[in-house]
Design an enzyme around this catalytic site. Sequence first.
Site, PDB file in Angstrom:
ATOM      1  N   SER A  60      10.879-108.268  52.775  1.00  0.00           N
ATOM      2  CA  SER A  60      12.110-107.652  53.280  1.00  0.00           C
ATOM      3  C   SER A  60      12.327-107.962  54.756  1.00  0.00           C
ATOM      4  O   SER A  60      11.389-108.193  55.514  1.00  0.00           O
ATOM      5  CB  SER A  60      12.060-106.140  53.092  1.00  0.00           C
ATOM      6  OG  SER A  60      11.874-105.823  51.730  1.00  0.00           O
TER       7      SER A  60
HETATM    8  N1  SAH Z   1       8.573-104.551  50.144  1.00  0.00           N
HETATM    9  C1  SAH Z   1       8.356-105.904  49.695  1.00  0.00           C
HETATM   10  C2  SAH Z   1       9.603-106.385  49.019  1.00  0.00           C
HETATM   11  C3  SAH Z   1       9.306-107.214  47.864  1.00  0.00           C
HETATM   12  S1  SAH Z   1      10.716-107.723  46.930  1.00  0.00           S
HETATM   13  C4  SAH Z   1       8.007-106.787  50.870  1.00  0.00           C
HETATM   14  O1  SAH Z   1       8.476-106.515  51.964  1.00  0.00           O
HETATM   15  O2  SAH Z   1       7.299-107.770  50.689  1.00  0.00           O
HETATM   16  C5  SAH Z   1      10.642-106.600  45.574  1.00  0.00           C
HETATM   17  C6  SAH Z   1       9.408-106.621  44.740  1.00  0.00           C
HETATM   18  O3  SAH Z   1       9.623-105.738  43.644  1.00  0.00           O
HETATM   19  C7  SAH Z   1       9.047-107.966  44.140  1.00  0.00           C
HETATM   20  O4  SAH Z   1       7.736-108.304  44.500  1.00  0.00           O
HETATM   21  C8  SAH Z   1       9.171-107.743  42.630  1.00  0.00           C
HETATM   22  O5  SAH Z   1       8.240-108.473  41.878  1.00  0.00           O
HETATM   23  C9  SAH Z   1       8.917-106.251  42.535  1.00  0.00           C
HETATM   24  N2  SAH Z   1       9.451-105.616  41.317  1.00  0.00           N
HETATM   25  C10 SAH Z   1      10.596-105.875  40.651  1.00  0.00           C
HETATM   26  N3  SAH Z   1      10.732-105.064  39.594  1.00  0.00           N
HETATM   27  C11 SAH Z   1       9.628-104.251  39.589  1.00  0.00           C
HETATM   28  C12 SAH Z   1       9.177-103.194  38.741  1.00  0.00           C
HETATM   29  N4  SAH Z   1       9.876-102.785  37.686  1.00  0.00           N
HETATM   30  N5  SAH Z   1       8.007-102.587  39.053  1.00  0.00           N
HETATM   31  C13 SAH Z   1       7.271-102.981  40.111  1.00  0.00           C
HETATM   32  N6  SAH Z   1       7.645-103.973  40.951  1.00  0.00           N
HETATM   33  C14 SAH Z   1       8.805-104.602  40.694  1.00  0.00           C
END
Ligand code: SAH
Length: 225
Positions: A60
């Site tokens: 993010s």
């Molecule tokens: N806060 C993280 C953002 C990652 S993007 C950072 O700053 O790195 C969002 C993440 O949510 C991705 O890694 C994706 O794989 C995960 N995601 C999507 N759907 C999900 C679900 N149902 N349960 C758990 N994780 C999920």
Amino acid sequence: MSTDARKLRLLMSLRRSGVTDAAALGAIERIPRELFVPDSFQDRAWEDSALPIGHGQTISQPLVVAMMTAALELNDRRKVLEIGTGSGYQTAVLALLSRRVYTIETIKPLQDEAAKLLEKLRIHNVTMRHGDGSLGWPAQAPFDRIIVTAASGGEAPKPLVDQLGEGGIMICPVRRAAATSELGQMMIRVRREKDQITSEDLWPVRFVPLVTGSPAAKTDKRIGA
Ligand code: SAH
């Protein structure tokens, strides 16, 4: 430019964008974002932008991390549930400001990578799970705070609202009709007070989608002691 200079520039830009929460800014200053960013993007690690982390996912944008962290009103007594560990960067920021963080990621290699980084940083108050975070973590509920870092349709997933404790706050990006937000998504804040659930719109955002129906949780991984 040195990492310190880039870091300073980012913190100034976050303040200019209206982030005043000293705890959130302090945590962003302390967590080495370059560790969470792939080698090919090292020179951009301290830019205020989202960056790819593989598997079609992104780390993010620091401004969004700062604003979400501030909106959660954290302190060291809070038990936090995070959905979407991704790189583990937001997890690390939360861990500095909370008692314990439970975090769920659906893509196993991302979870493994994040676990390694948190161990390297000696962050020991995080418990990880591989699975579909839209179902929450019933065995650990209720949570004081819940943060979702992937967008769901319409409203916050009901199992998560159900796992929010009294006085709890959840923030979650939801998809909206294009007419209400130019990006089509809105960050919302849900509060539970005396069993009343209220919801407010915070700001338009853009997140990857929350993918539901992925493999059931297998193993919980407690980092450190
Ligand atoms: N806060 C993280 C953002 C990652 S993007 C950072 O700053 O790195 C969002 C993440 O949510 C991705 O890694 C994706 O794989 C995960 N995601 C999507 N759907 C999900 C679900 N149902 N349960 C758990 N994780 C999920």
